[in-house]
Scaffold this motif. Structure first.
Motif, mmCIF file in Angstrom:
data_model
loop_
_atom_site.group_PDB
_atom_site.id
_atom_site.type_symbol
_atom_site.label_atom_id
_atom_site.label_comp_id
_atom_site.label_asym_id
_atom_site.label_seq_id
_atom_site.Cartn_x
_atom_site.Cartn_y
_atom_site.Cartn_z
ATOM 1 N N ILE A 12 0.836 -1.197 0.000
ATOM 2 C CA ILE A 12 0.000 0.000 0.000
ATOM 3 C C ILE A 12 0.874 1.252 0.000
ATOM 4 C CG2 ILE A 12 -1.646 1.352 1.371
ATOM 5 C CD1 ILE A 12 -2.899 -1.307 2.240
ATOM 6 N N PHE A 13 1.964 1.220 0.781
ATOM 7 C CA PHE A 13 2.864 2.370 0.823
ATOM 8 C C PHE A 13 3.520 2.614 -0.540
ATOM 9 C CE2 PHE A 13 7.118 4.142 1.462
ATOM 10 C CZ PHE A 13 6.774 5.353 2.043
ATOM 11 N N ILE A 14 4.015 1.553 -1.156
ATOM 12 C CA ILE A 14 4.646 1.706 -2.468
ATOM 13 C C ILE A 14 3.630 2.181 -3.506
ATOM 14 C CG2 ILE A 14 5.737 0.421 -4.359
ATOM 15 C CD1 ILE A 14 7.104 -1.272 -2.184
ATOM 16 N N MET A 17 2.937 5.909 -2.890
ATOM 17 C CA MET A 17 4.041 6.746 -3.366
ATOM 18 C C MET A 17 4.045 6.821 -4.889
ATOM 19 S SD MET A 17 5.439 8.068 -0.801
ATOM 20 C CE MET A 17 6.953 8.715 -1.455
ATOM 21 N N ALA A 18 3.727 5.706 -5.545
ATOM 22 C CA ALA A 18 3.654 5.709 -7.007
ATOM 23 C C ALA A 18 2.541 6.630 -7.498
ATOM 24 C CB ALA A 18 3.443 4.288 -7.520
ATOM 25 N N LEU A 19 1.407 6.625 -6.789
ATOM 26 C CA LEU A 19 0.322 7.526 -7.176
ATOM 27 C C LEU A 19 0.730 8.990 -7.006
ATOM 28 C CD1 LEU A 19 -2.789 5.724 -5.668
ATOM 29 C CD2 LEU A 19 -2.283 6.087 -8.084
ATOM 30 N N ILE A 20 1.440 9.295 -5.947
ATOM 31 C CA ILE A 20 1.862 10.673 -5.722
ATOM 32 C C ILE A 20 2.833 11.116 -6.816
ATOM 33 C CG2 ILE A 20 3.190 12.162 -4.172
ATOM 34 C CD1 ILE A 20 1.899 10.597 -1.860
ATOM 35 N N VAL A 21 3.788 10.274 -7.157
ATOM 36 C CA VAL A 21 4.757 10.626 -8.203
ATOM 37 C C VAL A 21 4.069 10.745 -9.556
ATOM 38 C CG1 VAL A 21 6.788 9.790 -9.444
ATOM 39 C CG2 VAL A 21 6.707 9.662 -6.956
ATOM 40 N N ALA A 40 -4.077 9.938 0.808
ATOM 41 C CA ALA A 40 -5.043 9.236 1.672
ATOM 42 C C ALA A 40 -4.518 7.856 2.056
ATOM 43 C CB ALA A 40 -6.385 9.117 0.961
ATOM 44 N N GLY A 41 -3.874 7.170 1.140
ATOM 45 C CA GLY A 41 -3.296 5.867 1.451
ATOM 46 C C GLY A 41 -2.225 5.959 2.524
ATOM 47 N N ILE A 42 -1.363 6.958 2.428
ATOM 48 C CA ILE A 42 -0.317 7.132 3.434
ATOM 49 C C ILE A 42 -0.919 7.527 4.776
ATOM 50 C CG2 ILE A 42 1.677 8.549 4.068
ATOM 51 C CD1 ILE A 42 2.417 8.554 1.117
ATOM 52 N N LEU A 43 -1.916 8.370 4.768
ATOM 53 C CA LEU A 43 -2.548 8.777 6.026
ATOM 54 C C LEU A 43 -3.270 7.608 6.695
ATOM 55 C CD1 LEU A 43 -3.927 12.311 5.143
ATOM 56 C CD2 LEU A 43 -1.992 11.731 6.615
ATOM 57 N N ILE A 44 -3.860 6.731 5.909
ATOM 58 C CA ILE A 44 -4.506 5.542 6.478
ATOM 59 C C ILE A 44 -3.458 4.638 7.130
ATOM 60 C CG2 ILE A 44 -5.692 3.394 5.847
ATOM 61 C CD1 ILE A 44 -7.289 5.085 3.823
ATOM 62 N N LEU A 45 -2.309 4.479 6.472
ATOM 63 C CA LEU A 45 -1.248 3.674 7.069
ATOM 64 C C LEU A 45 -0.753 4.289 8.376
ATOM 65 C CD1 LEU A 45 0.873 2.641 3.966
ATOM 66 C CD2 LEU A 45 -0.609 1.202 5.354
ATOM 67 N N LEU A 46 -0.613 5.609 8.420
ATOM 68 C CA LEU A 46 -0.203 6.276 9.657
ATOM 69 C C LEU A 46 -1.238 6.088 10.757
ATOM 70 C CD1 LEU A 46 1.352 9.603 8.390
ATOM 71 C CD2 LEU A 46 2.498 7.810 9.679
ATOM 72 N N TYR A 47 -2.497 6.161 10.394
ATOM 73 C CA TYR A 47 -3.557 5.947 11.378
ATOM 74 C C TYR A 47 -3.508 4.535 11.962
ATOM 75 C CZ TYR A 47 -8.181 4.982 13.255
ATOM 76 O OH TYR A 47 -9.190 4.584 14.077
ATOM 77 N N LEU A 48 -3.336 3.547 11.077
ATOM 78 C CA LEU A 48 -3.287 2.159 11.545
ATOM 79 C C LEU A 48 -2.068 1.913 12.426
ATOM 80 C CD1 LEU A 48 -4.407 0.322 8.297
ATOM 81 C CD2 LEU A 48 -5.732 0.667 10.402
ATOM 82 N N TYR A 49 -0.946 2.558 12.089
ATOM 83 C CA TYR A 49 0.258 2.409 12.905
ATOM 84 C C TYR A 49 0.078 3.035 14.281
ATOM 85 C CZ TYR A 49 5.030 3.056 14.537
ATOM 86 O OH TYR A 49 6.149 3.061 15.295
ATOM 87 N N ASN A 50 -0.465 4.237 14.331
ATOM 88 C CA ASN A 50 -0.624 4.949 15.604
ATOM 89 C C ASN A 50 -1.736 4.366 16.460
ATOM 90 O OD1 ASN A 50 1.460 6.793 15.348
ATOM 91 N ND2 ASN A 50 0.216 8.141 14.082
#
Length: 54
Positions: A12-14, A17-21, A40-50
């Protein structure tokens, strides 16, 4: 089982990042929307981590 979840998070992270680039290269609203989906994908990953540390 944990390594499968970690692998999914990495994919999901990769992908985000590909979508952002990809969105950065396009000019206009379409590029902006692609970048927002990646963000949104990166923010969801941060939410799940925290969520584990609350």
């Amino acid at each position: 089982m944990k390594w499968i979840i970690k692998l999914i998070y990495i994919l999901i992270f990769i992908g985000s990042m590909a979508l952002i680039v990809t969105g950065q290269r396009r000019i206009g609203p379409a590029g902006l929307m692609i970048m927002l989906v990646g963000l949104a994908g990166i923010l969801i990953l941060l939410y799940l981590y925290n969520k584990k540390f609350q």
